[in-house]
Enzyme design. Sequence first.
Site, short mmCIF file in Angstrom:
data_model
loop_
_atom_site.label_atom_id
_atom_site.label_comp_id
_atom_site.label_asym_id
_atom_site.label_seq_id
_atom_site.Cartn_x
_atom_site.Cartn_y
_atom_site.Cartn_z
N ASP A 285 -5.89 -52.97 9.85
CA ASP A 285 -5.47 -51.91 10.76
C ASP A 285 -3.95 -51.87 10.72
O ASP A 285 -3.36 -52.23 9.72
CB ASP A 285 -6.03 -52.18 12.17
CG ASP A 285 -6.26 -50.91 12.97
OD1 ASP A 285 -5.31 -50.11 13.10
OD2 ASP A 285 -7.37 -50.69 13.47
N HIS A 319 -3.32 -49.41 8.37
CA HIS A 319 -3.32 -48.01 8.81
C HIS A 319 -1.90 -47.48 8.99
O HIS A 319 -1.66 -46.29 8.88
CB HIS A 319 -4.09 -47.87 10.12
CG HIS A 319 -5.56 -48.10 9.97
ND1 HIS A 319 -6.44 -47.99 11.02
CD2 HIS A 319 -6.32 -48.44 8.88
CE1 HIS A 319 -7.68 -48.26 10.60
NE2 HIS A 319 -7.62 -48.53 9.30
#
Length: 473
Positions: A285, A319
């Site tokens: 992430d 991300h």
Amino acid sequence: MKTVKFALSLFLISCATLLVSAQQDTQKWEEIYQIIANMKEPSFKDKTYNIVDFGAVADGETLNTEAIQKAIDTCSKTGGGTVLVPKGTFLTGAIHLKNDVNLHVSEGALLKFSTNPKDYLPLVQTRWEGNDCFNYSPLVYANGQNNFAITGKGTLDGQGSNDTWWPWKGQAQYGWKEGMPSQLLETGRPLLDKWEREEAPLFERQAGEGHYLRPQFISFIHCTSVKIEDIKIVNAPFWVVHPILSKDIIFRGVHIESLGPNSDGFDPESCKNVLVENCIFDTGDDCIALKSGRNSDGRKPNIPTENVLIRNCKMLEGHGGVVIGSEISGGARNIFAENCEMSSPHLDRAIRLKTNNHRGGVTDGLYVRNIKVGQVKDAVIRINCSYDPKEGQGNYPPMVRNVYVSNITADMTGKTPAKYGLRLEGIAGENAVENIFISDCDFKGVENISLIRDVKNLNLNNVFINNEKVELY
């Protein structure tokens, strides 16, 4: 080189304003350097407590939680020092750090954390994706402690995998199968949302068994003067390092490799005075995500994350490289990032700000310079004020203002291109995004130069995208 001009509904600033903004930018960098220089690093007595002397066994099978905790407690009670994890593999459950303790994981040492949820009981106070609750203890935890550290060249292994912890996410790619429990059950994330909406008292928010909210790897709350240095952290169940409501934090030389669900690398939440330097992030992430609570749990205390300096770091998969949000209801201010490298075919964005009008919050003062980007998928710079649209319309319009970005280079020539160079999106009819200054940047190998909507006071100075100078008129 060509010049590309955009007609946007923006109020363009004057040359005099540009000069003033440049002076403010320089002054702000000087201020953050001074704040960081004035932070006092943790210091410890020259006394060592070897966990082996307290009964720890380095066979990778014996559960050493009690022995390690006894060493930590004894060290703290006798005035502090170093708790030594020597070379070898030590299995453990939750470790709770205490005042004046340096947990030193030696080179060649492996702290391997149990995958049995019962080894992370009793429940402790924490935040889970920005909401206050009691949940499983993080693998390494502290509450209300001062002057402690985790150091050394050793490794901490959370043993997160598609067989342990990660299926609780409720997604097949992480090992979940039909009929298995997950955080998507009414007793999981939905219950946490209900507690927040109804403003349930903290002591009533008891998660843990039957709720399937994965524990953070390292998390501490209400702490001061903390250092995490040189260690390697792999395979987190959830967020990797998560300071909450703490101040004076040094995160230096840490190497994170964790590609599981929500494996954010470093998430300071409602924290003040934070230094992140010389770290490597390879995450499932966001690499670094600055947070300050979700919805009313962030708005009521209204404690921003502020005075953060990120420098000389390397971001690989994730991300986003440096991110603010999405749980940013308490706001963020005075955030600085410089001299970083970001590149991976699986890195979505370099600089990212994300929020929505449920979460709100004011982000005031983001300063980014000297960033080298090799490859991203979505955009080099991304501001999104409508993140997670399934939440619907809310009544707390966010604000992102006073963003200064300079000297970012990105070259994806010959690689899979990013969709956009700049992707900046406010909210129609709201002054959600204003005073954005982007200068001396050069992006090559993107599909689309930009997507810009509902931005006030945007200034582009000496910005080139795909060898074309981008200007506004």
